[in-house]
Design an enzyme around this catalytic site. Structure first.
Site, mmCIF file in Angstrom:
data_model
loop_
_atom_site.group_PDB
_atom_site.id
_atom_site.type_symbol
_atom_site.label_atom_id
_atom_site.label_comp_id
_atom_site.label_asym_id
_atom_site.label_seq_id
_atom_site.Cartn_x
_atom_site.Cartn_y
_atom_site.Cartn_z
ATOM 1 N N ARG A 298 -4.413 22.110 -11.449
ATOM 2 C CA ARG A 298 -3.428 21.181 -12.022
ATOM 3 C C ARG A 298 -3.795 20.729 -13.428
ATOM 4 N NH1 ARG A 298 -0.103 16.205 -9.198
ATOM 5 N NH2 ARG A 298 0.990 15.616 -11.110
ATOM 6 N N ASN B 103 -2.165 19.943 -18.361
ATOM 7 C CA ASN B 103 -2.492 19.026 -19.455
ATOM 8 C C ASN B 103 -2.750 19.762 -20.768
ATOM 9 O OD1 ASN B 103 -2.360 16.700 -17.830
ATOM 10 N ND2 ASN B 103 -4.385 17.162 -17.008
ATOM 11 N N ARG C 150 0.815 -1.231 0.000
ATOM 12 C CA ARG C 150 0.000 0.000 0.000
ATOM 13 C C ARG C 150 0.842 1.272 0.000
ATOM 14 N NH1 ARG C 150 -3.064 -2.768 3.976
ATOM 15 N NH2 ARG C 150 -4.763 -3.911 3.000
ATOM 16 N N GLU D 60 7.547 20.090 -23.338
ATOM 17 C CA GLU D 60 6.941 20.283 -22.004
ATOM 18 C C GLU D 60 7.470 21.569 -21.352
ATOM 19 O OE1 GLU D 60 4.442 18.536 -20.788
ATOM 20 O OE2 GLU D 60 4.552 16.491 -21.582
ATOM 21 N N GLU E 162 -5.386 17.201 -8.640
ATOM 22 C CA GLU E 162 -6.019 17.696 -9.866
ATOM 23 C C GLU E 162 -7.523 17.903 -9.732
ATOM 24 O OE1 GLU E 162 -4.195 16.262 -13.528
ATOM 25 O OE2 GLU E 162 -6.089 16.600 -14.567
ATOM 26 N N HIS F 118 -2.572 17.975 -24.019
ATOM 27 C CA HIS F 118 -2.499 16.542 -23.766
ATOM 28 C C HIS F 118 -3.732 15.778 -24.232
ATOM 29 C CE1 HIS F 118 0.981 17.750 -21.554
ATOM 30 N NE2 HIS F 118 1.205 16.560 -21.053
ATOM 31 N N HIS G 201 -2.640 12.798 -26.279
ATOM 32 C CA HIS G 201 -2.871 11.401 -25.878
ATOM 33 C C HIS G 201 -3.660 10.656 -26.951
ATOM 34 C CE1 HIS G 201 -2.322 12.087 -21.248
ATOM 35 N NE2 HIS G 201 -1.188 12.066 -21.909
ATOM 36 N N LYS H 286 2.133 11.776 -10.129
ATOM 37 C CA LYS H 286 1.232 10.987 -10.985
ATOM 38 C C LYS H 286 1.995 9.759 -11.449
ATOM 39 C CE LYS H 286 -1.929 14.296 -13.085
ATOM 40 N NZ LYS H 286 -2.337 14.923 -14.368
ATOM 41 N N HIS I 118 5.709 11.027 -26.603
ATOM 42 C CA HIS I 118 4.787 11.842 -25.808
ATOM 43 C C HIS I 118 5.009 13.346 -26.031
ATOM 44 C CE1 HIS I 118 2.169 12.916 -22.482
ATOM 45 N NE2 HIS I 118 3.137 13.675 -21.996
ATOM 46 N N LYS J 266 5.890 23.703 -11.895
ATOM 47 C CA LYS J 266 5.124 22.494 -11.567
ATOM 48 C C LYS J 266 4.927 22.396 -10.057
ATOM 49 C CE LYS J 266 3.928 17.920 -12.613
ATOM 50 N NZ LYS J 266 3.973 16.787 -13.496
HETATM 51 P P1 NAD Z 1 11.029 7.386 -22.135
HETATM 52 O O1 NAD Z 1 11.021 7.082 -20.720
HETATM 53 O O2 NAD Z 1 10.519 6.366 -23.074
HETATM 54 O O3 NAD Z 1 12.515 7.789 -22.563
HETATM 55 C C1 NAD Z 1 12.772 8.102 -23.914
HETATM 56 C C2 NAD Z 1 13.924 7.270 -24.482
HETATM 57 O O4 NAD Z 1 15.154 7.814 -24.021
HETATM 58 C C3 NAD Z 1 13.920 5.804 -24.052
HETATM 59 O O5 NAD Z 1 14.344 5.026 -25.141
HETATM 60 C C4 NAD Z 1 14.958 5.774 -22.941
HETATM 61 O O6 NAD Z 1 15.552 4.495 -22.814
HETATM 62 C C5 NAD Z 1 15.957 6.785 -23.428
HETATM 63 N N1 NAD Z 1 16.749 7.457 -22.418
HETATM 64 C C6 NAD Z 1 16.311 7.948 -21.246
HETATM 65 N N2 NAD Z 1 17.270 8.650 -20.653
HETATM 66 C C7 NAD Z 1 18.368 8.557 -21.423
HETATM 67 C C8 NAD Z 1 19.674 9.094 -21.339
HETATM 68 N N3 NAD Z 1 20.043 9.929 -20.364
HETATM 69 N N4 NAD Z 1 20.560 8.785 -22.309
HETATM 70 C C9 NAD Z 1 20.177 7.977 -23.345
HETATM 71 N N5 NAD Z 1 18.951 7.488 -23.503
HETATM 72 C C10 NAD Z 1 18.044 7.778 -22.551
HETATM 73 O O7 NAD Z 1 10.203 8.705 -22.466
HETATM 74 P P2 NAD Z 1 9.975 10.103 -21.703
HETATM 75 O O8 NAD Z 1 9.732 11.064 -22.793
HETATM 76 O O9 NAD Z 1 11.012 10.384 -20.705
HETATM 77 O O10 NAD Z 1 8.630 9.868 -20.889
HETATM 78 C C11 NAD Z 1 7.420 9.661 -21.536
HETATM 79 C C12 NAD Z 1 6.441 9.059 -20.560
HETATM 80 O O11 NAD Z 1 6.248 9.963 -19.474
HETATM 81 C C13 NAD Z 1 5.093 8.790 -21.142
HETATM 82 O O12 NAD Z 1 4.666 7.509 -20.773
HETATM 83 C C14 NAD Z 1 4.202 9.834 -20.506
HETATM 84 O O13 NAD Z 1 2.882 9.424 -20.384
HETATM 85 C C15 NAD Z 1 4.860 10.014 -19.181
HETATM 86 N N6 NAD Z 1 4.575 11.309 -18.533
HETATM 87 C C16 NAD Z 1 4.145 11.266 -17.243
HETATM 88 C C17 NAD Z 1 3.910 12.456 -16.577
HETATM 89 C C18 NAD Z 1 3.515 12.423 -15.130
HETATM 90 O O14 NAD Z 1 3.148 13.471 -14.585
HETATM 91 N N7 NAD Z 1 3.624 11.301 -14.470
HETATM 92 C C19 NAD Z 1 4.092 13.677 -17.211
HETATM 93 C C20 NAD Z 1 4.536 13.671 -18.534
HETATM 94 C C21 NAD Z 1 4.783 12.463 -19.200
HETATM 95 N N1 GLY Z 2 1.839 16.152 -16.476
HETATM 96 C C1 GLY Z 2 0.662 16.685 -15.908
HETATM 97 C C2 GLY Z 2 0.609 16.612 -14.442
HETATM 98 O O1 GLY Z 2 1.530 16.190 -13.791
HETATM 99 O O2 GLY Z 2 -0.375 16.967 -13.868
#
Ligand code: NAD
Ligand code: GLY
Length: 366
Positions: A248, A252, A128, A192, A244, A255, A259, A150, A272, A234
């Site tokens: 918050r 988005n 949990r 972003e 949210e 988004h 999405h 998130k 993304h 943020k």
């Molecule tokens: P990702 O995690 O897929 O990373 C992108 C690529 O870069 C991958 O191939 C990874 O292996 C590579 N990589 C990462 N760091 C590296 C480094 N330093 N050197 C070399 N390669 C590296 O993609 P992302 O863009 O970081 O994240 C996208 C995800 O984040 C999506 O799933 C999205 O929904 C999520 N997201 C979540 C939130 C949230 O608030 N939780 C906000 C925005 C996006």
């Molecule tokens: N990426 C949007 C949020 O964290 O609320």
């Protein structure tokens, strides 16, 4: 190995359980900063197949030297959005069970948003809720996904449909790791960064325009400033609205469209950040169509994103009607219909409910 770090910026996040974001070059080798966040003597380092070979040993060594006797196990995901699934979530949970992780164990999420979102969700669910330290390695994860709690995995029906709010114990962003980030991923993160200027800080958007070349070149000073300014935005928003219920949602911006594009492409087309870039332009166009903002604002946003070599139009082959159908499953849609984050102009976003389908289709088709 412990290295003294020349310049660390910190941003405090005043969530119900406050935490610190540390930003600066070389932080991966600063075992003391990481160790200070760990309550127990057991960590599961979650990473992916691209990031782990580059950085997992350094983090493990730094951690063990700062906290002798620390047990560090690993769980690796194949890199990419396609791994953000319930199946990999279950595997990571199995890894925690196999090592007998106790409540004071910690997950260390070393990677981009995919690793961070999945590892955070695992931490939210194991017993949990255990601690998760986010060590973001993409620009996108540094400025957005590692902050705010998130966590989620995707379903074939849509992104992030299963998840939880689970704020991290700390965020440690070593800007030096951006040197190995593929240029396409750096640009995705810049989308972003632009978002914060677009929704709440016109002055920041001016700064991004003025520093676009340095940001694209991977200049550490420019990137560190972009990360710190984005994280401050943020942090301010999530401190006021962690779950949210209101403000918050402005994060988005772009988004809902983004999405839908990602899902319609089966998560194998635009990444993304790229999808969010297109989505922000569509949200700006929709705002202009509804008479909320000037078309010149949409054009300025599109021009900046194009300078950052991001896509600004719906990818060929996607049907507007199919995207609209996807948007009905978006978490911002409710019984009254589609809601969008739109703007009154640069730096002034707001949520608009009851947006007519025809206006959305028109924005998608222009
Ligand atoms: P990702 O995690 O897929 O990373 C992108 C690529 O870069 C991958 O191939 C990874 O292996 C590579 N990589 C990462 N760091 C590296 C480094 N330093 N050197 C070399 N390669 C590296 O993609 P992302 O863009 O970081 O994240 C996208 C995800 O984040 C999506 O799933 C999205 O929904 C999520 N997201 C979540 C939130 C949230 O608030 N939780 C906000 C925005 C996006
Ligand atoms: N990426 C949007 C949020 O964290 O609320």
């Amino acid at each position: 190995m412990t290295r003294s770090i020349a310049k660390i910026t910190t941003v405090e996040v005043g969530d119900a359980k406050p935490y610190t974001i540390s930003i600066g070059p070389g932080l991966l080798d600063d075992g003391a900063t990481l160790a200070a966040t760990l309550r127990g003597r057991h960590a599961l380092l979650v990473s992916d197949g691209n990031v782990a070979p580059l950085y997992a040993d350094r983090v493990t060594r730094a951690l063990r030297s700062a906290k002798p006797g620390m047990r560090v196990d690993g769980y690796l995901l194949p890199a990419g959005e396609a791994s953000k699934t319930l199946a990999h979530f279950a595997e990571a949970i199995d890894a925690l069970a196999a090592i007998g992780a106790t409540r004071d164990a910690c997950i260390v999420a070393l990677g981009g948003g995919v690793v961070g979102d999945l590892a955070g969700f695992v931490a939210a669910c194991w017993m949990r809720g255990i601690d998760c330290v986010q060590v973001p390695t993409t620009l996108l994860a540094m400025v957005d996904s590692s902050v705010g709690g998130k966590t989620a995995v995707d379903l074939p029906q849509g992104k992030n449909l299963v998840g939880a709010f689970h704020p991290p114990r700390a965020v440690i962003a070593d800007t030096e790791v951006l040197l190995t980030l593929p240029p396409r991923e750096l640009r995705a993160g810049l989308a972003e960064v632009v978002k914060y200027g677009a929704i709440r800080d016109a002055g920041f958007l001016d700064w991004i325009e003025a520093n676009a070349a340095a940001l694209m070149d991977g200049d550490d000073a420019a990137l560190s400033e972009a990360v710190a300014r984005s994280c401050r935005h943020k942090a301010e928003v999530v401190a006021r609205d962690p779950y949210e219920h209101g403000e918050r949602a402005l994060l988005n911006f772009g988004h809902t469209f983004g999405h839908a594009i990602e899902a319609e492409q089966g998560f194998g087309g635009l990444n993304h950040g790229e999808a969010v870039a297109v989505g922000m332009v569509l949200a700006a166009k929709l705002s202009a169509q509804l008479g909320l903002a000037a078309e010149t604002d949409a054009a300025r946003l599109a021009a900046l994103l194009a300078r950052l070599e991001l896509p600004v139009a719906v990818p060929a082959g996607l049907q507007a009607e199919a995207l609209l159908e996807r948007m009905r499953l978006d978490k911002k849609a409710d019984a009254t219909g589609l809601r969008f984050v739109l703007w009154d102009g640069i730096g002034a976003a707001r949520v608009v409910a009851g947006v007519p389908d025809e206006a959305v289709l028109a924005a998608l088709e222009t």
